[in-house]
Design a protein around this motif. Structure first.
Motif, PDB file in Angstrom:
ATOM      1  N   GLY A 321       0.995  -1.383   0.241  1.00 20.34           N
ATOM      2  CA  GLY A 321      -0.051  -0.114   0.056  1.00 20.34           C
ATOM      3  C   GLY A 321       0.751   1.214  -0.099  1.00 20.34           C
ATOM      4  N   ASP A 322       0.114   2.460  -0.172  1.00 16.62           N
ATOM      5  CA  ASP A 322       0.768   3.717  -0.016  1.00 16.62           C
ATOM      6  C   ASP A 322       1.521   4.247   0.981  1.00 16.62           C
ATOM      7  N   LEU A 323       1.390   3.405   2.104  1.00 18.48           N
ATOM      8  CA  LEU A 323       1.962   3.994   3.623  1.00 18.48           C
ATOM      9  C   LEU A 323       2.955   2.931   3.971  1.00 18.48           C
ATOM     10  N   ALA A 324       3.272   2.112   3.341  1.00 13.90           N
ATOM     11  CA  ALA A 324       4.259   0.802   3.611  1.00 13.90           C
ATOM     12  C   ALA A 324       5.639   1.306   3.727  1.00 13.90           C
ATOM     13  N   THR A 325       6.381   1.032   4.963  1.00 11.03           N
ATOM     14  CA  THR A 325       7.842   1.243   4.944  1.00 11.03           C
ATOM     15  C   THR A 325       8.730   0.594   4.196  1.00 11.03           C
ATOM     16  N   VAL A 326       9.886   1.113   3.667  1.00 12.40           N
ATOM     17  CA  VAL A 326      10.727   0.173   2.932  1.00 12.40           C
ATOM     18  C   VAL A 326      11.223  -1.157   3.738  1.00 12.40           C
ATOM     19  N   GLU A 327      11.264  -1.249   5.039  1.00 13.63           N
ATOM     20  CA  GLU A 327      11.702  -2.454   5.699  1.00 13.63           C
ATOM     21  C   GLU A 327      10.764  -3.557   5.726  1.00 13.63           C
ATOM     22  N   GLU A 328       9.411  -2.941   5.767  1.00 11.40           N
ATOM     23  CA  GLU A 328       8.361  -4.119   5.608  1.00 11.40           C
ATOM     24  C   GLU A 328       8.048  -4.488   4.245  1.00 11.40           C
ATOM     25  N   MET A 329       8.374  -3.649   3.343  1.00 13.82           N
ATOM     26  CA  MET A 329       8.277  -4.401   2.036  1.00 13.82           C
ATOM     27  C   MET A 329       9.426  -5.215   1.565  1.00 13.82           C
ATOM     28  N   THR A 568      11.657   3.437   7.210  1.00 17.51           N
ATOM     29  CA  THR A 568      12.284   4.222   6.227  1.00 17.51           C
ATOM     30  C   THR A 568      11.265   4.456   5.261  1.00 17.51           C
ATOM     31  N   TYR A 569      11.127   5.842   4.958  1.00 18.72           N
ATOM     32  CA  TYR A 569      10.529   6.219   3.685  1.00 18.72           C
ATOM     33  C   TYR A 569      11.485   6.810   2.742  1.00 18.72           C
ATOM     34  N   VAL A 570      11.335   6.825   1.375  1.00 18.76           N
ATOM     35  CA  VAL A 570      11.924   7.624   0.544  1.00 18.76           C
ATOM     36  C   VAL A 570      11.099   8.263  -0.297  1.00 18.76           C
ATOM     37  N   ASN A 571      11.173   9.914  -0.012  1.00 17.87           N
ATOM     38  CA  ASN A 571      10.240  10.822  -0.689  1.00 17.87           C
ATOM     39  C   ASN A 571      10.389  11.161  -2.159  1.00 17.87           C
ATOM     40  N   LEU A 572       9.515  11.860  -2.699  1.00 15.82           N
ATOM     41  CA  LEU A 572       9.465  11.708  -4.415  1.00 15.82           C
ATOM     42  C   LEU A 572      10.829  12.254  -4.943  1.00 15.82           C
ATOM     43  N   GLU A 573      11.482  12.976  -4.391  1.00 19.01           N
ATOM     44  CA  GLU A 573      12.835  13.325  -4.875  1.00 19.01           C
ATOM     45  C   GLU A 573      13.880  12.440  -4.456  1.00 19.01           C
ATOM     46  N   GLY A 574      13.422  11.299  -3.980  1.00 20.17           N
ATOM     47  CA  GLY A 574      14.510  10.173  -3.717  1.00 20.17           C
ATOM     48  C   GLY A 574      15.290  10.573  -2.469  1.00 20.17           C
ATOM     49  N   ARG A 575      15.003  11.441  -1.444  1.00 17.90           N
ATOM     50  CA  ARG A 575      15.680  11.562  -0.285  1.00 17.90           C
ATOM     51  C   ARG A 575      15.195  10.478   0.673  1.00 17.90           C
ATOM     52  N   VAL A 576      16.164   9.906   1.463  1.00 20.23           N
ATOM     53  CA  VAL A 576      15.931   8.632   2.340  1.00 20.23           C
ATOM     54  C   VAL A 576      15.335   9.401   3.733  1.00 20.23           C
ATOM     55  N   PRO A 624      22.736   0.219  -0.583  1.00 17.63           N
ATOM     56  CA  PRO A 624      23.404   0.920   0.270  1.00 17.63           C
ATOM     57  C   PRO A 624      22.986   2.416   0.533  1.00 17.63           C
ATOM     58  N   HIS A 625      22.149   2.870  -0.478  1.00 21.85           N
ATOM     59  CA  HIS A 625      21.974   4.298  -0.659  1.00 21.85           C
ATOM     60  C   HIS A 625      20.703   4.574   0.497  1.00 21.85           C
ATOM     61  N   LEU A 626      20.080   3.417   0.979  1.00 21.59           N
ATOM     62  CA  LEU A 626      18.980   3.681   1.902  1.00 21.59           C
ATOM     63  C   LEU A 626      19.720   4.002   3.209  1.00 21.59           C
ATOM     64  N   ALA A 627      20.908   3.790   3.580  1.00 24.53           N
ATOM     65  CA  ALA A 627      21.484   3.921   4.762  1.00 24.53           C
ATOM     66  C   ALA A 627      21.804   5.272   5.030  1.00 24.53           C
ATOM     67  N   ALA A 628      21.938   6.099   3.947  1.00 26.02           N
ATOM     68  CA  ALA A 628      22.407   7.614   3.893  1.00 26.02           C
ATOM     69  C   ALA A 628      21.008   8.532   4.220  1.00 26.02           C
ATOM     70  N   LEU A 629      20.632   8.603   5.561  1.00 24.74           N
ATOM     71  CA  LEU A 629      19.522   9.376   5.928  1.00 24.74           C
ATOM     72  C   LEU A 629      19.672  10.910   5.226  1.00 24.74           C
ATOM     73  N   ASP A 630      18.476  11.452   4.762  1.00 25.33           N
ATOM     74  CA  ASP A 630      18.308  12.998   4.495  1.00 25.33           C
ATOM     75  C   ASP A 630      19.037  13.322   3.273  1.00 25.33           C
ATOM     76  N   GLU A 631      19.591  11.987   2.665  1.00 26.83           N
ATOM     77  CA  GLU A 631      20.359  12.475   1.362  1.00 26.83           C
ATOM     78  C   GLU A 631      19.403  11.918   0.194  1.00 26.83           C
ATOM     79  N   ILE A 632      19.969  12.357  -0.963  1.00 25.95           N
ATOM     80  CA  ILE A 632      19.607  12.030  -2.242  1.00 25.95           C
ATOM     81  C   ILE A 632      20.550  11.334  -3.312  1.00 25.95           C
ATOM     82  N   ALA A 633      20.384  10.113  -3.558  1.00 28.74           N
ATOM     83  CA  ALA A 633      21.526   9.398  -4.178  1.00 28.74           C
ATOM     84  C   ALA A 633      21.472   9.898  -5.622  1.00 28.74           C
TER      85      ALA A 633
END
Length: 691
Positions: A321-329, A568-576, A624-633
């Motif tokens: 669904g639309d509210l799922a976190t990366v971990e559970e997916m 963890t969520y990744v917003n529309l601009e790819g920011r973790v 690995p890019h998901l470990a970098a919080l508040d950054e955009i790969a």
């Protein structure tokens, strides 16, 4: 840059600074009520008075005077200002005395108590008694909607609310009428405000004149535990603070994040909190005799195992669904793979987004902050006002600066800024090459081509995406220095799901196919589906609310909401980004990843992690890019070249935004009484406007 001296300290500041900003840069504290960094200067309250050396023999309003307006001495000495002289102190005390002449002594019963600028400044500049014995002025309270409560006797006419609605929200719904003692803030016609950003006036109001109506008289600020988190009502990822008392969420406030939401949040983000505790699933359920009956975890797991045993892998599927976190997916992807299936999909709406082409093909590449650097915008199949309200405010901010032509292909909606309407659908997109607006886009140095869900969640979505990528390529929107190809999402989980490949494998079933052709179907908080077309067999729903997904399931497993887990969520601009747990889920509800991990053990195919830390270690090892919080790969711009080359046949029907009701877009929103009231009011306003 300009050099000047503040209280004997020499500093250098940009030449566009006001004296107030310069003084604060030097470490001086300047009181203010009307001044706000993101609003125009009004100079109403006069609380920010300072003394300018060599200037007139009276205090000056520091908010309304720029650093370029002060002059140095005839001997070439630097301009000098003072913020702590006896004259300044006396002037501020005089202003405070005037402000309190008509202000009621409401502090004990005011919802702003403890967070009131006037209260704080009165402690510093107030006196212990008043010289005025006359009756205080009385102003009738105004009805401005179900979200903002008014007590207009407290208003000090700073006009922050007026400037916000006009400048940021884009609609002049509040204004100051009358003069002197008769002046008052009003909506003119005594009607509800319609802006989807109106709740921000509560934060802006420096007194208790505008407060949160749903939060009124429920708690004091010092009673609440404050947790920094991320909003998931849309894909913007606004920075928020969740205030809780015990295990209940009492309110949600914005945090400052210049790169994403500045300091604004939408009304859905702010007032959703009552939906977090209503219509909750707090125990497992099993469908028996056509009805869902309460059950134990053991019985629910046994029922699922009995149905899964013997089913072929290609007949098992999962939809996130639309509210799922990366971990559970990630955990669900591993579980479904262990059952021999590649039938997974995070695109509930069927959007034609393929991560195989590359990350740049499905994120908002220019970034939200980058909108302010753009010089032209083409919107295709999107209504950002309802799909991403805070992002729309950023577009308006750029539009107000001028020289920012905006073209729209899709619905001819009021976006709160001037646009050139180019057409309704794919035919207009095909004709764009010969239009005048195409020349505008080609002449721009940093154009943006924004593609929304209304263009992607349709049968010709892949062809529309390819055409949009080709346009971005043709106008020079994709270069080594600037990537103006932007995909706007409405689902908080979407980019994270695409990042980890939560999409059908080679030859596997997508969302629509799974809904009609699976023997066992797992729904991870998936409620925005057309269940009238559901022909799938045994359905397992893992979610937090008794919404459409749970009503169409055979087994329901209670899960946590975004305020009850770290995810963890990744917003529309790819920011973790990451949410933090502010409270605990009710009853027997558990975190989604833990439910999936326990389920894998029941199947005899235990996932290789027993804790959230271990799960994240595995996740970060693979992505690995998901470990970098508040950054955009970084995203490879070749993905846009790939998309542009795919082509396809465009349809005939116009683009329509999937957000038909801004206030009711997910299970939490639909469980909220406040959102239901806002939705009904919006429908009535729309019908009245149509008539």
């Amino acid at each position: 840059m300009v050099n000047l001296i503040v209280d004997g300290k020499e500093i250098e500041v940009p030449d566009h600074y006001t004296l107030l900003q310069a003084a604060e840069a030097a470490g001086a504290e300047i009181p203010r009520f009307c001044f706000h960094e993101r609003l125009s200067i009004a100079g109403n309250c006069r609380m920010c008075l300072i003394q300018v050396k060599g200037g007139p023999p009276k205090p000056a309003a520091s908010c309304a005077m720029g650093v370029k307006d002060v002059r140095g001495g005839p001997d070439g000495s630097l301009p000098e200002i003072y913020t702590k002289t006896p004259m300044v102190k006396k002037a501020r005390e005089g202003v405070m005395e005037f402000l309190l002449i008509n202000h009621p002594l409401d502090c004990p019963i005011c919802d702003q108590g403890g967070e009131c600028d006037l209260q704080d400044q009165a402690m510093a500049f107030g006196i212990d008694s008043s010289r005025y014995r006359e009756d205080k002025r009385a102003v009738e309270d105004k009805y401005i909607g179900p979200l903002v409560k008014t007590v207009m006797n407290r208003c000090i006419h700073c006009t922050r609310c007026v400037r916000f609605t006009t400048e940021v929200a884009g609609i002049s719904e509040l204004g100051l009428i009358g003069r002197g003692e008769d002046a008052e803030i009003t909506t003119y016609l005594e009607r509800a405000m319609t802006s989807e950003l109106q709740g921000n006036v509560v934060d802006l109001c420096p007194v208790g004149a505008l407060t949160s109506k749903p939060f009124a008289f429920t708690a004091r600020p010092w009673e609440l535990n404050k947790t920094e988190s991320i909003d998931v009502m849309d894909a913007v990822g606004s920075a928020i603070r969740v205030d809780t008392r015990g295990r209940e969420v009492m309110r949600i406030l914005p945090r400052v994040n210049e790169q994403v939401n500045e300091e604004w949040i939408s009304d859905k983000t702010r007032f959703i909190w009552d939906g977090l505790r209503t219509q909750r699933i707090d125990k497992p359920y099993i469908r028996q005799g056509g009805r869902l009956q309460p059950a134990s975890w053991a019985d629910a797991f046994a029922a699922i195992k009995a149905k899964v045993d013997g089913v072929k892998g290609e007949k098992i599927g999962a939809i996130a669904g639309d509210l799922a976190t990366v971990e559970e997916m990630y955990a669900l992807k591993g579980l479904i793979a262990s059952l021999g299936s590649a039938n997974i999909d995070c695109r509930q709406d069927g959007a034609a987004l393929d991560p195989a082409a590359g990350r740049a093909g499905y994120v908002f590449n220019p970034t939200i902050e980058g909108i302010e650097q753009a010089d032209a915008l083409l919107i295709i199949g999107s209504n950002p006002r309802f799909e991403a309200s805070v992002l729309n405010a950023r577009i308006r901010k750029r539009s107000r600066k001028g020289n920012f032509p905006i073209g729209v292909i899709g619905e001819n909606a009021d976006l709160r800024y001037p646009v050139s309407y180019l057409g309704a659908g794919p035919s207009s997109l095909a004709d764009l090459a010969s239009s005048d607006f195409m020349d505008v886009l080609k002449k721009a140095e940093r154009p943006i081509v924004l593609v929304g869900p209304g263009a992607l969640a349709r049968e010709d979505g892949a062809a529309v995406l390819s055409k949009a990528a080709a346009i971005a390529k043709d106008i020079g929107a994709v270069t080594a220095d600037w990537n103006g190809f932007a995909v706007l999402h409405t689902a908080a989980s979407r980019v994270g799901g695409l990042d980890i490949g939560f999409v059908p494998g080679e030859g596997a079933a997508n969302t629509a196919s799974m809904l009609s052709d699976m023997d066992v179907l797992f729904l991870l908080g998936a409620d925005e589906l057309d269940f009238s077309a559901k022909k799938a067999g045994f359905t397992v729903y893992i979610g937090s609310h008794g919404d459409a997904g749970a009503m169409n399931a055979d087994v329901v497993l209670p899960a946590a909401t975004y305020t009850e887990k770290s995810g963890t969520y990744v917003n529309l601009e790819g920011r973790v980004q990451m949410t933090n747990r502010a409270g605990f889920a009710p009853g027997d509800a558990r975190e989604d990843w833990a439910i999936i991990r326990a389920l894998s053990g029941v199947f005899g195919k235990a996932l290789p992690y027993d804790s959230l830390g271990a799960l994240r270690a595995a996740l970060y090892g693979e992505f690995p890019h998901l470990a970098a919080l508040d950054e955009i790969a970084d995203a490879d711009i070749n993905a846009i070249e790939t998309l542009a080359g795919r082509g396809g046949d465009l349809g005939d029907s116009g683009f329509v935004s999937p957000v038909t009701d801004f206030y009711l877009t997910n299970p939490i929103a639909r469980a909220s009484a406040v959102m239901a009231e806002c939705s009904a009011l919006a429908r009535n306003n729309f019908q009245a406007a149509a008539e």
